[in-house]
Design an enzyme around this catalytic site. Structure first.
Site, short mmCIF file in Angstrom:
data_model
loop_
_atom_site.label_atom_id
_atom_site.label_comp_id
_atom_site.label_asym_id
_atom_site.label_seq_id
_atom_site.Cartn_x
_atom_site.Cartn_y
_atom_site.Cartn_z
N GLY A 1 -27.51 25.27 15.79
CA GLY A 1 -27.66 24.16 16.71
C GLY A 1 -27.00 24.48 18.04
N SER A 2 -26.59 23.45 18.74
CA SER A 2 -26.00 23.65 20.07
C SER A 2 -24.59 24.19 19.97
CB SER A 2 -25.98 22.31 20.83
OG SER A 2 -25.01 21.44 20.27
N GLY B 1 -21.52 23.20 17.51
CA GLY B 1 -20.95 24.33 16.78
C GLY B 1 -19.44 24.40 16.91
N GLU C 1 -24.99 29.98 14.50
CA GLU C 1 -26.08 30.50 15.32
C GLU C 1 -26.38 29.42 16.34
OE1 GLU C 1 -29.03 31.08 17.24
OE2 GLU C 1 -30.19 30.41 15.50
N CYS D 1 -33.81 28.81 20.47
CA CYS D 1 -32.53 29.30 20.98
C CYS D 1 -32.67 30.66 21.66
CB CYS D 1 -31.50 29.36 19.86
SG CYS D 1 -32.04 30.30 18.42
#
Length: 489
Positions: A244-245, A249, A266, A300
């Protein structure tokens, strides 16, 4: 490798998974937490109402995974491989339902989703993980003479219970990246999807039961931030894997730190695509634009920071125009569509907020559908390297174009970011391409477009793009602990 191309009938186009139960300990469990609506982002219609897990149900899922761990870890690699392959078989047979589930809750055009969202997850990544379960990773270190002769082995044992928390943009792929490696390593899993796209993951729980995975090995809960905090900070969880963002994170990393548990993160990216001198820009421009705009730019590793030598800047713009003519924004079920909607109106509005920066060099200007959270693709220019649109992950169909003076300037611009997930180097000289690739700080560097995401190669990044790696042997090691065993001779 088996194909999962999906022949869709008209009744499947609108198919939504009917499963609303959590999966805890191998059984369906009615959720007792908060409820919310799930929307089709292309129509704005409510397609389901779901209930999240209560705090007690999160704890029960972790307890079920903890209870199942010793038995699952004790299986041979061959036995775990058979279980995972059987799960892949069930997913493959359900491909005609997984595809519309993803198209209707994510908005990925069907022209892309069959491979990117379904086939790649099952045929490539889950099957690879099933085979990786068989590998004996024991390393024999040989003799050591001081102070007495000894020999040593290093063996690898599963970490334990894994909390796998996924993003909304690729609900099946991101889940498989995590639970495939974790199950293959001998870990048990509690899977938590984004609350924006919970339906496909709830369906995964049903399919896991159909595959007869041992009870507690694979658990599914859904919920918002409270459920995520409860799960990532649970003392029964040994490792947290999140996609995610970078902002979320960092929060998950802090929550996991309370229990000194490991994390695999990630996160975001602001990935450069570098066009070096000598490259025929008319050959590469269209491919570059169709790549960063894929899945509506909600990826991403989207290569949305275009760095082009100043001598071919104008030629590149001219060569780029046909790409914007080929971008069709609209109904994800129309085979001609290749740009779907943004996931929610607040995200669409955030993407639109970047369009007031710089100059719109190229854009799609066709009218958008009356309903749905769509954004027409735009290429922005005349921006300094520190501009918000150049530095922040937009996660939408917006790219930026920056000129550079020479190769050193290109490398400097490529590395002028807090992220380091991916990059692409366009270059006609293989030796020069490798030299530039070696100096770009990114976890993946493609040369001349690269290829598909390999299941045997690591994926992850530098800086704010994350911690650790997914996929390949490197992803397997995230869920394994090395143990040194030494004996006297």
């Amino acid at each position: 490798m088996t194909s999962t191309a999906v022949p869709l009938t008209s009744d499947l186009r609108d198919w939504i998974p009917p499963y609303r139960d959590l999966t805890i300990g191998g059984a369906p469990v009615e959720p007792r937490g908060e409820r919310w609506d799930v929307y089709n982002p292309a129509t704005e219609a409510v397609i389901a109402t779901v209930g999240g897990a209560s705090a007690e149900q999160v704890d029960a899922a972790v307890a079920a995974a903890r209870a199942a761990f010793p038995g699952w870890a004790a299986l041979s690699g061959e036995e775990r491989s058979r279980h995972i392959h059987r799960f892949a078989d069930v997913l493959e047979k359900a491909a005609d339902r997984l595809l519309p589930s993803i198209v209707n809750e994510v908005g990925t055009p069907v022209s892309l989703a069959s491979f990117l969202q379904v086939r790649m997850a099952v045929d490539y990544h889950l099957r690879w993980a099933a085979e990786a379960a068989k590998v004996d990773r024991t390393q024999h270190l040989g003799r050591f003479e001081e102070p007495v002769p000894t020999e040593s082995d290093v063996v690898y044992e599963p970490v334990g219970v894994v909390a796998a928390i996924t993003g909304y943009n690729y609900p099946l792929n991101l889940a498989v990246f995590k639970f495939g490696a974790a199950l293959a390593a001998g870990c048990t899993v509690v899977l938590l999807p984004s609350p924006r796209t919970p339906l496909t993951t709830l369906f995964l729980g049903e399919l896991a039961r159909e595959a007869e995975l041992p009870p507690g090995v694979f658990n599914v809960v859904i919920g918002g931030a409270d459920v995520g905090r409860r799960l990532s900070s649970s003392p029964g969880v040994d490792r947290v894997s999140f996609t995610g963002s970078d902002g979320v994170g960092a929060q998950i990393m802090a929550q996991a730190a309370q229990g000194l548990k490991g994390v695999t993160l990630e996160l975001g990216g602001k990935s450069p695509s570098i066009v070096l001198p000598g490259v025929d820009v008319r050959r590469v421009a269209v491919e570059m634009h169709l790549r960063w705009s894929r899945n509506g730019g909600q990826g991403c590793a989207a290569l949305a920071r275009l760095l082009v030598h100043e001598q071919v800047y104008d030629e590149f713009l001219e060569a780029s125009a046909p790409a914007f003519e080929q971008m069709v924004v609209g109904d994800p079920w129309d085979p001609a569509t290749n740009i779907g909607p943004m996931i929610r109106p607040d995200h669409r509005d955030r993407v639109l907020s970047f369009l007031g920066e710089g100059t719109r060099l190229l854009e799609v200007t066709r009218p958008l559908p009356e309903r749905g959270w769509f954004v027409n693709p735009v290429l922005l220019g005349d921006l300094p390297p520190d501009a918000r649109a150049v530095q922040q992950e937009i996660f939408g169909p917006v790219a930026v174009l920056l000129p550079f003076k020479d190769t050193e300037d290109a490398i400097r611009l490529a590395n002028y970011t807090q992220y380091g997930l991916a990059a692409n180097v366009w270059c006609d000289d293989p030796a020069e391409a490798r030299r530039v690739a070696s100096r770009v700080r990114a976890g993946t560097v493609w040369i001349n477009g690269g290829g598909a995401m390999r299941p045997d190669a690591p994926f992850g990044g530098f800086g704010r793009s994350g911690v650790g790696r997914e996929l390949g042997e490197w992803g397997m090691r995230e869920y394994l602990e090395p143990k040194h065993i030494q004996w006297r001779i």
